[in-house]
Design an enzyme around this catalytic site. Structure first.
Site, PDB file in Angstrom:
ATOM      1  N   PHE A 253       2.224   2.870   3.640  1.00 48.33           N
ATOM      2  CA  PHE A 253       0.951   2.579   2.973  1.00 48.33           C
ATOM      3  C   PHE A 253       1.221   1.788   1.713  1.00 48.33           C
ATOM      4  O   PHE A 253       2.070   2.168   0.929  1.00 48.33           O
ATOM      5  CB  PHE A 253       0.228   3.869   2.561  1.00 48.33           C
ATOM      6  CG  PHE A 253      -0.114   4.780   3.704  1.00 48.33           C
ATOM      7  CD1 PHE A 253       0.054   6.137   3.576  1.00 48.33           C
ATOM      8  CD2 PHE A 253      -0.584   4.278   4.900  1.00 48.33           C
ATOM      9  CE1 PHE A 253      -0.261   6.991   4.604  1.00 48.33           C
ATOM     10  CE2 PHE A 253      -0.910   5.109   5.941  1.00 48.33           C
ATOM     11  CZ  PHE A 253      -0.742   6.481   5.801  1.00 48.33           C
ATOM     12  N   ARG A 254       0.492   0.787   1.470  1.00 44.84           N
ATOM     13  CA  ARG A 254       0.469   0.013   0.211  1.00 44.84           C
ATOM     14  C   ARG A 254       1.839  -0.323  -0.354  1.00 44.84           C
ATOM     15  O   ARG A 254       2.191  -1.481  -0.486  1.00 44.84           O
ATOM     16  CB  ARG A 254      -0.354   0.740  -0.871  1.00 44.84           C
ATOM     17  CG  ARG A 254      -1.811   0.852  -0.535  1.00 44.84           C
ATOM     18  CD  ARG A 254      -2.509   1.624  -1.598  1.00 44.84           C
ATOM     19  NE  ARG A 254      -1.778   2.851  -1.929  1.00 44.84           N
ATOM     20  CZ  ARG A 254      -2.317   3.952  -2.326  1.00 44.84           C
ATOM     21  NH1 ARG A 254      -3.617   4.008  -2.497  1.00 44.84           N
ATOM     22  NH2 ARG A 254      -1.597   4.998  -2.589  1.00 44.84           N
ATOM     23  N   LEU A 255       2.612   0.732  -0.725  1.00 47.48           N
ATOM     24  CA  LEU A 255       3.926   0.476  -1.293  1.00 47.48           C
ATOM     25  C   LEU A 255       4.921   0.818  -0.208  1.00 47.48           C
ATOM     26  O   LEU A 255       4.972   1.938   0.245  1.00 47.48           O
ATOM     27  CB  LEU A 255       4.134   1.355  -2.511  1.00 47.48           C
ATOM     28  CG  LEU A 255       3.163   1.017  -3.614  1.00 47.48           C
ATOM     29  CD1 LEU A 255       2.851   2.225  -4.425  1.00 47.48           C
ATOM     30  CD2 LEU A 255       3.716  -0.086  -4.475  1.00 47.48           C
TER      31      LEU A 255
ATOM     32  N   ARG B  69       6.733  11.060  -2.484  1.00 50.28           N
ATOM     33  CA  ARG B  69       7.100   9.894  -3.285  1.00 50.28           C
ATOM     34  C   ARG B  69       8.159  10.286  -4.303  1.00 50.28           C
ATOM     35  O   ARG B  69       8.148  11.428  -4.803  1.00 50.28           O
ATOM     36  CB  ARG B  69       5.890   9.381  -4.062  1.00 50.28           C
ATOM     37  CG  ARG B  69       4.933   8.564  -3.242  1.00 50.28           C
ATOM     38  CD  ARG B  69       3.733   8.233  -4.089  1.00 50.28           C
ATOM     39  NE  ARG B  69       2.837   7.338  -3.389  1.00 50.28           N
ATOM     40  CZ  ARG B  69       1.605   7.056  -3.808  1.00 50.28           C
ATOM     41  NH1 ARG B  69       1.140   7.585  -4.918  1.00 50.28           N
ATOM     42  NH2 ARG B  69       0.856   6.227  -3.122  1.00 50.28           N
TER      43      ARG B  69
END
Ligand SMILES: Cc1cc2nc3c(=O)[nH]c(=O)nc-3n(C[C@H](O)[C@H](O)[C@H](O)COP(=O)(O)O)c2cc1C
Length: 197
Positions: free
Chosen positions: A173-175, A88
């Site tokens: 995932f998610r973001l 990230r």
């Protein structure tokens, strides 16, 4: 997370940082800080994020260092976190100002004695004749300050106030991939927009 929705980048950042704290081998709070001289020449180095005060990202340094000179010249900077363990990245751009003397004093007092002596001994970013010369400075300040050590006026904190965030994740995932957050003009809430990766 839904894009084009109002989100709180600070909450999201803190969530990502706490996940990095569990995964990174060391220094999850390490960030690349870029500054720029008045002639437009950029420079970048790693510093540690020590606090987030309201929305501002706080780090500490020598006020006579190269980064500080450039901050004094232009008042602008950029920050980049990359957490390998999570794959990230978070980027921020903003204006940088000194934190208050009180905030710097409080943080300085929380540091180890060795680090407080180091702040006196190091003329950060200037040429050093030899390692021995630095150790001599350390000995000098150790004998000068046997008890309480005052914060040197050349050492303290800066705060970057973000005007833009980018959150990037190499997975769905998610973001999702990549999104940029900017505050709205009206009420200073943040809006996230997806960008091409
Ligand atoms: C992991 C890591 C953390 C660092 N943290 C700081 C810091 O919090 N403050 C600081 O002044 N320098 C820190 N440094 C040293 C800076 O990267 C840099 O060498 C120093 O601040 C001088 O930069 P300048 O000459 O561009 O001002 C750190 C270096 C590393 C590798």
């Amino acid at each position: 997370m839904e894009l084009d929705k109002i989100v709180d980048p600070i909450l999201l950042f803190k969530q990502w940082l706490s996940e990095a704290e569990k995964k990174e081998i060391r220094d999850p709070n390490a960030m690349q800080l870029a500054t720029v001289s008045k002639n437009g020449m950029p420079s970048v180095r790693t510093v540690l994020l020590k606090d987030i005060i309201n929305c501002d990202f706080v780090f500490y340094t020598n006020y006579e260092s190269r980064k500080s000179n450039e901050i004094n010249e232009t008042g602008k900077g950029a920050i980049c976190f990359y957490w390998k363990s999570l794959n990230r990245q978070v980027r921020l751009v903003g204006d940088i100002t000194k934190v208050s003397e009180d905030i710097s004093d409080k943080y300085y007092k929380s540091r180890s004695r060795g680090s407080r002596i180091g702040a006196w001994a190091s003329k950060q970013s200037r040429e050093l004749e030899s390692r021995e010369a630095l150790m001599e400075e350390v000995r000098l300040f150790e004998s000068k300050y046997t008890d309480d050590i005052p914060r040197p006026s050349h050492w303290g904190g800066f705060a970057l106030k973000p005007i833009e965030f980018e959150f990037w994740q190499d997975s769905d995932f998610r973001l999702h991939d990549r999104f940029i957050l900017k505050p709205t003009k009206q009420n200073n809430q943040w809006i996230a927009k997806r960008h091409y990766p």
